[in-house]
Design a protein around this motif. Sequence first.
Motif, PDB file in Angstrom:
ATOM      1  N   GLN A   1     -86.478 -88.802 -72.282  1.00 43.47           N
ATOM      2  CA  GLN A   1     -87.672 -88.538 -71.486  1.00 43.47           C
ATOM      3  C   GLN A   1     -87.661 -87.080 -71.062  1.00 43.47           C
ATOM      4  O   GLN A   1     -86.591 -86.504 -70.828  1.00 43.47           O
ATOM      5  N   ALA A   2     -88.866 -86.485 -70.917  1.00 42.21           N
ATOM      6  CA  ALA A   2     -88.983 -85.093 -70.472  1.00 42.21           C
ATOM      7  C   ALA A   2     -88.386 -84.947 -69.061  1.00 42.21           C
ATOM      8  O   ALA A   2     -88.453 -85.895 -68.281  1.00 42.21           O
ATOM      9  N   PRO A   3     -87.785 -83.811 -68.752  1.00 42.95           N
ATOM     10  CA  PRO A   3     -87.748 -82.585 -69.549  1.00 42.95           C
ATOM     11  C   PRO A   3     -86.592 -82.528 -70.554  1.00 42.95           C
ATOM     12  O   PRO A   3     -86.548 -81.612 -71.365  1.00 42.95           O
ATOM     13  N   GLY A   4     -85.654 -83.505 -70.536  1.00 42.30           N
ATOM     14  CA  GLY A   4     -84.544 -83.455 -71.487  1.00 42.30           C
ATOM     15  C   GLY A   4     -83.527 -84.523 -71.144  1.00 42.30           C
ATOM     16  O   GLY A   4     -83.608 -85.166 -70.098  1.00 42.30           O
ATOM     17  N   LEU A   5     -82.575 -84.719 -72.059  1.00 48.19           N
ATOM     18  CA  LEU A   5     -81.573 -85.775 -71.884  1.00 48.19           C
ATOM     19  C   LEU A   5     -80.199 -85.271 -72.292  1.00 48.19           C
ATOM     20  O   LEU A   5     -80.054 -84.595 -73.321  1.00 48.19           O
ATOM     21  N   VAL A   6     -79.199 -85.612 -71.483  1.00 48.34           N
ATOM     22  CA  VAL A   6     -77.802 -85.446 -71.888  1.00 48.34           C
ATOM     23  C   VAL A   6     -77.276 -86.854 -72.169  1.00 48.34           C
ATOM     24  O   VAL A   6     -77.313 -87.720 -71.287  1.00 48.34           O
ATOM     25  N   ALA A   7     -76.807 -87.101 -73.388  1.00 51.59           N
ATOM     26  CA  ALA A   7     -76.390 -88.447 -73.794  1.00 51.59           C
ATOM     27  C   ALA A   7     -74.919 -88.439 -74.145  1.00 51.59           C
ATOM     28  O   ALA A   7     -74.495 -87.687 -75.038  1.00 51.59           O
ATOM     29  N   ASP A   8     -74.133 -89.271 -73.458  1.00 47.87           N
ATOM     30  CA  ASP A   8     -72.676 -89.273 -73.695  1.00 47.87           C
ATOM     31  C   ASP A   8     -72.224 -90.562 -74.357  1.00 47.87           C
ATOM     32  O   ASP A   8     -72.724 -91.637 -74.044  1.00 47.87           O
ATOM     33  N   GLY A   9     -71.338 -90.456 -75.358  1.00 54.20           N
ATOM     34  CA  GLY A   9     -70.862 -91.657 -76.031  1.00 54.20           C
ATOM     35  C   GLY A   9     -69.947 -91.358 -77.207  1.00 54.20           C
ATOM     36  O   GLY A   9     -69.116 -90.444 -77.162  1.00 54.20           O
TER      37      GLY A   9
END
Length: 230
Positions: A129-137
């Motif tokens: 989703q805006a404004p951005g995403l940090v995705a950890d995995g």
Amino acid sequence: MNSPHPNSSVPVLTIDGPSGSGKGTISRLVAARQGWHYLDSGALYRAVGVAAGWADLDLADPAALVRCTFDTRIDFQEDPVSRELRILVNDMDATDELRTETAGAAASAIAAIPEVRAALKDRQRAFRQAPGLVADGRDMGTVIFPDAPYKVFLTASADERAERRYKQLKDKGVSVNLDGLLREILARDARDANRAVAPLRPAEDAVRIDTTGLGIETVVERVLALLPSR
Ligand SMILES: Nc1ncnc2c1ncn2[C@@H]1O[C@H](COP(=O)(O)OP(=O)(O)OP(=O)(O)O)[C@@H](O)[C@H]1O
Ligand SMILES: Nc1ccn([C@H]2C[C@H](O)[C@@H](COP(=O)(O)O)O2)c(=O)n1
């Protein structure tokens, strides 16, 4: 025109790596400083593992675990004052139970089931989703967000990761054994890296950062340097 992934114009930073490499810590700090959303994908696998435990399901029964994945409600709630993230599993606060090594091992076991992974894909992509995403995995840069413009793969020596976990648990008042933790970390690394579907590995276009001997702030700065300034 249809795009392969929802919100594909929203920037994503993927941070993958083995247990204890610092993904969660670094991702949360970078997301907060960048003003982006945060996805803790491991929490989804942990939540399904915990829900399966509550229902007394057999971790060797893939069909039951797949049903459990579809049936489990998982909600992330940020405390508006402390900004701490609480995780509700079927409406119950399971934040502390999710962080145990038992929950991590159960998550790692069920994460090897391809249908469980498939059932969690859309839930993970919905975080873009805006404004951005940090995705950890483990597979953020390779499978869930292969089109992410920013990808990092964090590592650290197994000894250092075990020591970090030892300190983390001791600070929480949990009595632990360093050798036992090292064995658990190595076992989880081996299971996550050797499974047939979405194994732990760096995306070809990921920037690799070995965090052995590096402080948290140094790693955060190296990661932020990859992103557009706010
Ligand atoms: N660069 C670092 N230097 C020292 N300690 C660190 C560093 N990065 C993280 N830590 C500490 O190591 C511990 C584990 O970090 P964290 O939970 O972020 O790892 P993780 O990769 O998300 O692990 P898991 O995959 O098991 O959830 C925490 O106590 C954290 O504060
Ligand atoms: N994208 C992901 C995230 C997690 N897993 C599995 C494998 C891990 O050992 C376990 C727990 O993850 P953690 O909370 O320690 O990051 O869940 C995965 O397969 N893919």
